[in-house]
Scaffold this motif. Structure first.
Motif, PDB file in Angstrom:
ATOM      1  N   LYS A 123       0.859  -1.197   0.000  1.00 32.97           N
ATOM      2  CA  LYS A 123       0.000   0.000   0.000  1.00 32.97           C
ATOM      3  C   LYS A 123       0.887   1.236   0.000  1.00 32.97           C
ATOM      4  O   LYS A 123       1.725   1.394  -0.869  1.00 32.97           O
ATOM      5  N   GLU A 124       0.713   2.107   1.019  1.00 36.67           N
ATOM      6  CA  GLU A 124       1.532   3.319   1.032  1.00 36.67           C
ATOM      7  C   GLU A 124       2.794   3.147   1.872  1.00 36.67           C
ATOM      8  O   GLU A 124       3.520   4.125   2.109  1.00 36.67           O
ATOM      9  N   CYS A 125       3.081   1.931   2.307  1.00 39.92           N
ATOM     10  CA  CYS A 125       4.214   1.686   3.192  1.00 39.92           C
ATOM     11  C   CYS A 125       5.360   0.993   2.447  1.00 39.92           C
ATOM     12  O   CYS A 125       5.127   0.073   1.659  1.00 39.92           O
ATOM     13  N   THR A 126       6.562   1.420   2.743  1.00 36.15           N
ATOM     14  CA  THR A 126       7.760   0.761   2.232  1.00 36.15           C
ATOM     15  C   THR A 126       8.383  -0.036   3.371  1.00 36.15           C
ATOM     16  O   THR A 126       8.784   0.525   4.392  1.00 36.15           O
ATOM     17  N   ILE A 127       8.427  -1.338   3.210  1.00 38.63           N
ATOM     18  CA  ILE A 127       8.955  -2.221   4.250  1.00 38.63           C
ATOM     19  C   ILE A 127      10.407  -2.525   3.934  1.00 38.63           C
ATOM     20  O   ILE A 127      10.717  -3.159   2.924  1.00 38.63           O
ATOM     21  N   ARG A 128      11.282  -2.062   4.807  1.00 41.04           N
ATOM     22  CA  ARG A 128      12.725  -2.258   4.613  1.00 41.04           C
ATOM     23  C   ARG A 128      13.258  -3.341   5.531  1.00 41.04           C
ATOM     24  O   ARG A 128      12.696  -3.609   6.600  1.00 41.04           O
ATOM     25  N   ASP A 129      14.340  -3.938   5.114  1.00 39.65           N
ATOM     26  CA  ASP A 129      14.980  -4.991   5.885  1.00 39.65           C
ATOM     27  C   ASP A 129      15.602  -4.410   7.159  1.00 39.65           C
ATOM     28  O   ASP A 129      15.649  -3.189   7.357  1.00 39.65           O
ATOM     29  N   PHE A 130      16.086  -5.268   8.038  1.00 34.79           N
ATOM     30  CA  PHE A 130      16.666  -4.862   9.314  1.00 34.79           C
ATOM     31  C   PHE A 130      17.911  -5.698   9.576  1.00 34.79           C
ATOM     32  O   PHE A 130      18.219  -6.641   8.838  1.00 34.79           O
ATOM     33  N   ASP A 131      18.623  -5.372  10.621  1.00 32.02           N
ATOM     34  CA  ASP A 131      19.846  -6.088  10.980  1.00 32.02           C
ATOM     35  C   ASP A 131      19.469  -7.465  11.540  1.00 32.02           C
ATOM     36  O   ASP A 131      18.806  -7.574  12.572  1.00 32.02           O
ATOM     37  N   HIS A 132      19.890  -8.511  10.862  1.00 33.45           N
ATOM     38  CA  HIS A 132      19.531  -9.869  11.261  1.00 33.45           C
ATOM     39  C   HIS A 132      20.401 -10.418  12.384  1.00 33.45           C
ATOM     40  O   HIS A 132      20.094 -11.489  12.926  1.00 33.45           O
ATOM     41  N   GLY A 133      21.464  -9.743  12.734  1.00 30.28           N
ATOM     42  CA  GLY A 133      22.329 -10.227  13.800  1.00 30.28           C
ATOM     43  C   GLY A 133      22.937 -11.569  13.451  1.00 30.28           C
ATOM     44  O   GLY A 133      23.468 -11.769  12.353  1.00 30.28           O
ATOM     45  N   ASP A 134      22.815 -12.514  14.394  1.00 29.52           N
ATOM     46  CA  ASP A 134      23.420 -13.833  14.167  1.00 29.52           C
ATOM     47  C   ASP A 134      22.394 -14.866  13.687  1.00 29.52           C
ATOM     48  O   ASP A 134      22.645 -16.070  13.757  1.00 29.52           O
ATOM     49  N   MET A 135      21.271 -14.424  13.207  1.00 30.26           N
ATOM     50  CA  MET A 135      20.259 -15.368  12.718  1.00 30.26           C
ATOM     51  C   MET A 135      20.721 -16.030  11.421  1.00 30.26           C
ATOM     52  O   MET A 135      21.338 -15.389  10.568  1.00 30.26           O
TER      53      MET A 135
END
Length: 387
Positions: free
Chosen positions: A336-348
Motif C-alpha cells: 500500500k503506502e508503506c515501504t517495508i525495509r529490511d533490518f539487521d539480522h544479527g546472528d540469525m
C-alpha cells in the motif's frame, strides 16, 4: 276582533309533514349500488386491519406538519419527533496494547496528570519501567492464573487462549479467583469512576473481564512499531532475566496481542492512538483521547485537563527503549503506502532467519494497516501465523 284573530292564525306558516324514511329495501337497489356497498365495506375493513398492524401503539413517534419558507414559497414538510437516544456510558477505560508499546507512559499521563483512578496495590517501578507500570497486582496475577490453567503465559500459547473456557472456570470454581476479587470490586465500584485498567494481558483475557464487570468499559488502544517492540523485549529479557529471546518471538507476540485486542474489543466503544502520535505531541494527543472517551464513549470526565508541566515531569524521550531506523536497508516490499525495509539480522541463520523475516513482513503490513485505519474495519483479514 275575532275576525282579526282568525286572519292572524290563518297567516301563520303551516308545518310541513316530515316523511319518515322507509325501511331499507335491498330489492330497491340496483346492482351498481350493491357493488359500491360491498367495495366500501371491504375497503374500510382492510384499512382498519392495516392500521392495527402497522400503526405505532405508543406515543413514541408523533407526526406533525410544519411549514417552512423555502425560496419565498411556503412548503409543508413532515417531521418526526423521536425520543432522544440515551447517551452512552462507560465507568472506566481499559488500555489495550502489546507489551513494550508505550501503554505505561500513556496510562501514567492519564493517572498522574488527569486523575483517572487505578486504586492501590500497583506493581512497583522497576529498571525496565522507572516511571511505573500502573498495573494492579491482583488483576495481573489473576490473568496469569487463567493463562496457566490453559497451559499459557504472557509469552507462550496466548493465541490459543479460550475466554469461554475461562468464564466457565470462573463460574464453576475450577480457577481460584481470590486474586481477582479485590480488583473486580474496585472496577465495579461506581465511586471509582473514571477508572483506568491497564495490563497487556487484557488483550488476551478481555472477554472474561467484560463478562464479570457490571458495566461495559470503553477501550483505549495504542500500538508501536513491531520491530521496536521485538527489540525492546529482546533487550529486557537478556539484561534483566538473562533469557536469550529472538526477534521471532517478539514479532509473533506483537501480531497476536494486537490482533486479539482489536478482535476482542469490536463490540465496545473504542478510541485509537499510537505510540508515535503520543510521543510527537503528548499534551494534545492524550487530551484528545480523554475528550473522545467522554464525548464518544460516555466515560466521566477526569478531574483535570492535562498540563504541559505534568507532561514534562513524566515523559523522557530517552526512555523510549530501542528506537530504530531501517532507512538504509534494502526494500523488502512495498505494501500500500508503506515501504517495508529490511533490518539487521544479527546472528540469525537458516530457517530461524527465514521465519523471522516472514513474520516481520506480516507484522509491518499490520502496522501499515493500523496507520491507515483499515485494520479497524470489521472485514479486515488478519495474517496467518503458519510458517
Amino acid at each position: 276582533m275575532v275576525q282579526d284573530l282568525i286572519e292572524k292564525k290563518s297567516r301563520r306558516p303551516r308545518h310541513r309533514k316530515v316523511r319518515r324514511p322507509r325501511g331499507f329495501n335491498l330489492q330497491s337497489l340496483s346492482w351498481l349500488d350493491i357493488f359500491a356497498l360491498i367495495f366500501s365495506g371491504t375497503y374500510l375493513i382492510s384499512y382498519a386491519i392495516i392500521l392495527r398492524k402497522y400503526a405505532p401503539t405508543a406515543p413514541t413517534i408523533r407526526r406533525r406538519t410544519e411549514q417552512v419558507i423555502s425560496h419565498g414559497n411556503i412548503e409543508p414538510i413532515i417531521s418526526e419527533s423521536i425520543p432522544e437516544k440515551q447517551p452512552p456510558y462507560a465507568p472506566g477505560v481499559v488500555v489495550l496494547g502489546m507489551h513494550r508499546s508505550g501503554t505505561s507512559m500513556l496510562s501514567g499521563l492519564m493517572v498522574t496528570g488527569m486523575g483517572y483512578q487505578v486504586g492501590e496495590g500497583l506493581i512497583p517501578n522497576a529498571a525496565d519501567n522507572v516511571k511505573g507500570f500502573f498495573e494492579r497486582v491482583d488483576i495481573v496475577l489473576q490473568n496469569d492464573e487463567f493463562l496457566m490453567k490453559q497451559h499459557a503465559n504472557w509469552a507462550g500459547n496466548v493465541i490459543n487462549f479460550d475466554n469461554d473456557l475461562a468464564i466457565q472456570h470462573y463460574h464453576d470454581g475450577t480457577v481460584n479467583f481470590d486474586k481477582g476479587k479485590t480488583g473486580l470490586a474496585f472496577l465495579n465500584d461506581k465511586s471509582n469512576s473514571p477508572w483506568l485498567q491497564k495490563d497487556p494481558r487484557m488483550c488476551i483475557t478481555l472477554p472474561f473481564w467484560v463478562d464479570v464487570l457490571d458495566e461495559r468499559p470503553a477501550i483505549l488502544f495504542t500500538y508501536r512499531d513491531p520491530l521496536a517492540v521485538a527489540l525492546s523485549i529482546q533487550k529486557r529479557e537478556r539484561e534483566l532475566y538473562t533469557h536469550k529471546v529472538g526477534l521471532e518471538l517478539g514479532l509473533r507476540l506483537w501480531i497476536v496481542y494486537n490482533m486479539r485486542a482489536i478482535q476482542h474489543s469490536s463490540s465496545l466503544c473504542r478510541v485509537f492512538s499510537s505510540n508515535d502520535a503520543i510521543i510527537n505531541n503528548p499534551l494534545i494527543e492524550v487530551q484528545r483521547m480523554s475528550d473522545e472517551l467522554t464525548s464518544k464513549c460516555g466515560v466521566p470526565a477526569p478531574k483535570y485537563a492535562l498540563k504541559q508541566s505534568k507532561v514534562d515531569l513524566f515523559i523522557d524521550p530517552n526512555l523510549q527503549h530501542n528506537s530504530h531506523s531501517t532507512g538504509d536497508h534494502e526494500i523488502l516490499e512495498v505494501y500500500k503506502e508503506c515501504t517495508i525495509r529490511d533490518f539487521d539480522h544479527g546472528d540469525m541463520t537458516g530457517q530461524t532467519e527465514t521465519r523471522t523475516v516472514n513474520l516481520y513482513i506480516k507484522a509491518m503490513r499490520m502496522y501499515c494497516d493500523f496507520e491507515n485505519g483499515s485494520a479497524y474495519e470489521k472485514d479486515y483479514v488478519w495474517p496467518s501465523l503458519a510458517p
